[in-house]
Design an enzyme around this catalytic site. Structure first.
Site, PDB file in Angstrom:
ATOM      1  N   GLU A  69       1.476 -36.946 -21.519  1.00 17.35           N
ATOM      2  CA  GLU A  69       1.763 -38.370 -21.705  1.00 17.35           C
ATOM      3  C   GLU A  69       0.653 -39.072 -22.490  1.00 17.35           C
ATOM      4  O   GLU A  69       0.911 -40.078 -23.158  1.00 17.35           O
ATOM      5  CB  GLU A  69       1.899 -39.053 -20.336  1.00 17.35           C
ATOM      6  CG  GLU A  69       2.098 -40.552 -20.439  1.00 17.35           C
ATOM      7  CD  GLU A  69       2.255 -41.205 -19.081  1.00 17.35           C
ATOM      8  OE1 GLU A  69       3.386 -41.596 -18.777  1.00 17.35           O
ATOM      9  OE2 GLU A  69       1.266 -41.326 -18.332  1.00 17.35           O
ATOM     10  N   HIS A 165      -6.142 -45.462 -15.928  1.00 19.60           N
ATOM     11  CA  HIS A 165      -5.149 -45.953 -16.883  1.00 19.60           C
ATOM     12  C   HIS A 165      -4.353 -47.089 -16.225  1.00 19.60           C
ATOM     13  O   HIS A 165      -4.291 -47.174 -14.998  1.00 19.60           O
ATOM     14  CB  HIS A 165      -4.137 -44.847 -17.226  1.00 19.60           C
ATOM     15  CG  HIS A 165      -4.675 -43.742 -18.077  1.00 19.60           C
ATOM     16  ND1 HIS A 165      -4.617 -42.414 -17.691  1.00 19.60           N
ATOM     17  CD2 HIS A 165      -5.249 -43.751 -19.297  1.00 19.60           C
ATOM     18  CE1 HIS A 165      -5.140 -41.657 -18.655  1.00 19.60           C
ATOM     19  NE2 HIS A 165      -5.537 -42.447 -19.641  1.00 19.60           N
ATOM     20  N   CYS A 252       2.065 -38.688 -15.926  1.00 22.05           N
ATOM     21  CA  CYS A 252       1.246 -38.065 -16.981  1.00 22.05           C
ATOM     22  C   CYS A 252       1.695 -36.666 -17.381  1.00 22.05           C
ATOM     23  O   CYS A 252       1.310 -36.173 -18.424  1.00 22.05           O
ATOM     24  CB  CYS A 252      -0.214 -38.051 -16.568  1.00 22.05           C
ATOM     25  SG  CYS A 252      -0.457 -37.539 -14.894  1.00 22.05           S
TER      26      CYS A 252
HETATM   27  C1  CIR Z   1      -7.868 -37.206 -17.557  1.00 25.12           C
HETATM   28  O1  CIR Z   1      -8.859 -37.694 -17.013  1.00 25.12           O
HETATM   29  O2  CIR Z   1      -7.581 -37.440 -18.733  1.00 25.12           O
HETATM   30  C2  CIR Z   1      -6.984 -36.282 -16.767  1.00 25.12           C
HETATM   31  N1  CIR Z   1      -7.776 -35.528 -15.841  1.00 25.12           N
HETATM   32  C3  CIR Z   1      -5.928 -37.069 -16.018  1.00 25.12           C
HETATM   33  C4  CIR Z   1      -4.974 -37.755 -16.958  1.00 25.12           C
HETATM   34  C5  CIR Z   1      -3.953 -38.563 -16.252  1.00 25.12           C
HETATM   35  N2  CIR Z   1      -3.111 -39.164 -17.214  1.00 25.12           N
HETATM   36  C6  CIR Z   1      -2.220 -40.110 -16.948  1.00 25.12           C
HETATM   37  O3  CIR Z   1      -2.128 -40.563 -15.821  1.00 25.12           O
HETATM   38  N3  CIR Z   1      -1.485 -40.569 -17.946  1.00 25.12           N
END
Ligand code: CIR
Length: 260
Positions: A69, A165, A252
């Site tokens: 995402e 986010h 995500c």
């Molecule tokens: C990050 O910190 O980018 C990943 N560990 C988690 C991303 C989560 N992304 C989202 O909720 N869109």
């Protein structure tokens, strides 16, 4: 068509490197097999909700690449490649570009600044773009322009700073209702929406995902599950214990669009 009418989604299989994904706290790393199980159950839930899936191969070089995402936004009318605000995630965009080229006639790209898809909430009349450690003002402005090219309105908002986010703390669960944390509820970001506020201790349920008639919700949050059930939402509870260890939830792990 509503914001939640989808026909297709892109997912990416977790690589073993996922156990080293980014996370803010110093809690335990996820277990690889458990992430695989959570991801497979998520894919099954999307299929049951009516989606055709394109499940991409694992990318060991990018531990967070299952969170498709974030490097792009997709709509029936076209896709937008973004720039991650996290150093270790920047290369994910180049990996996704050819995939989007196969699915979408128009693929735009924001040229400057940074923006993550997790900061973009599509609502019936506009997309809300949250500023965060991952989405800066320059990237957000570039995204407003790209969305305009696709015929979509957008507004830049400032979520509470502690959120990774915007969608970490809030989800549009139907055309007029936002599910959010107490911080999200008092933030003023969701004026004009009906707001359902999570009880303390159930904040991790804020990143939910509505697909067609189904509302995917993280398991282990009985108070909000009971309330949503009482209100008539068709719930699908999913275990997110291990992806949550790397600051992730339900939205995500897919890029969703309506190709009809
Ligand atoms: C990050 O910190 O980018 C990943 N560990 C988690 C991303 C989560 N992304 C989202 O909720 N869109």
């Amino acid at each position: 068509m509503t914001c939640h009418d989808f026909t297709h989604a892109i997912l990416r299989t977790p690589g073993r490197s996922v156990v080293g994904g980014l996370h803010a706290g110093d809690g335990p790393a996820p277990d690889y097999d458990a992430v695989l199980r959570e991801h497979a159950a998520y894919a099954d839930a999307l299929r049951e909700a009516g989606l055709t899936l394109d499940i991409l191969g694992a990318l060991e070089a990018f531990p967070d690449s299952i969170f498709v995402e974030d490097p792009a936004l997709v709509f029936g009318e076209g896709a937008i490649l973004l720039n991650s605000g996290a150093d270790t995630r920047r290369g994910e965009v180049a990996e996704l570009a050819p995939v989007l080229g196969r699915h979408f006639g128009e693929v735009l790209r924001i040229g400057e600044g940074s923006a993550d898809g997790g900061d973009v909430m599509v609502t019936p009349d506009r997309a809300l773009i949250g500023l965060s450690a991952r989405t800066d003002a320059v990237g957000a402005a570039a995204l407003v322009e790209a969305l305009g090219t696709l015929g979509r309105k957008a507004a830049i908002v400032e979520p509470p700073r502690e959120a990774l986010h915007l969608k970490t703390i809030a989800t549009l669960i139907d055309e007029e209702t936002i599910l959010t944390t107490q911080a999200g509820a008092v933030s003023g970001l969701f004026a004009g929406f009906r707001v359902l506020t999570l009880d303390p201790g159930e904040e991790a349920a804020a990143n939910a995902l509505r697909i067609n008639d189904t509302l995917l919700l993280s398991d282990g949050h009985p108070r909000i599950a009971e309330r949503l059930d009482r209100e008539g939402y068709r719930l699908k509870l999913l275990d997110t214990t291990h992806v949550a260890r790397i600051d992730a939830g339900l939205s995500c792990m897919s890029l969703r669009w309506n190709a009809a």
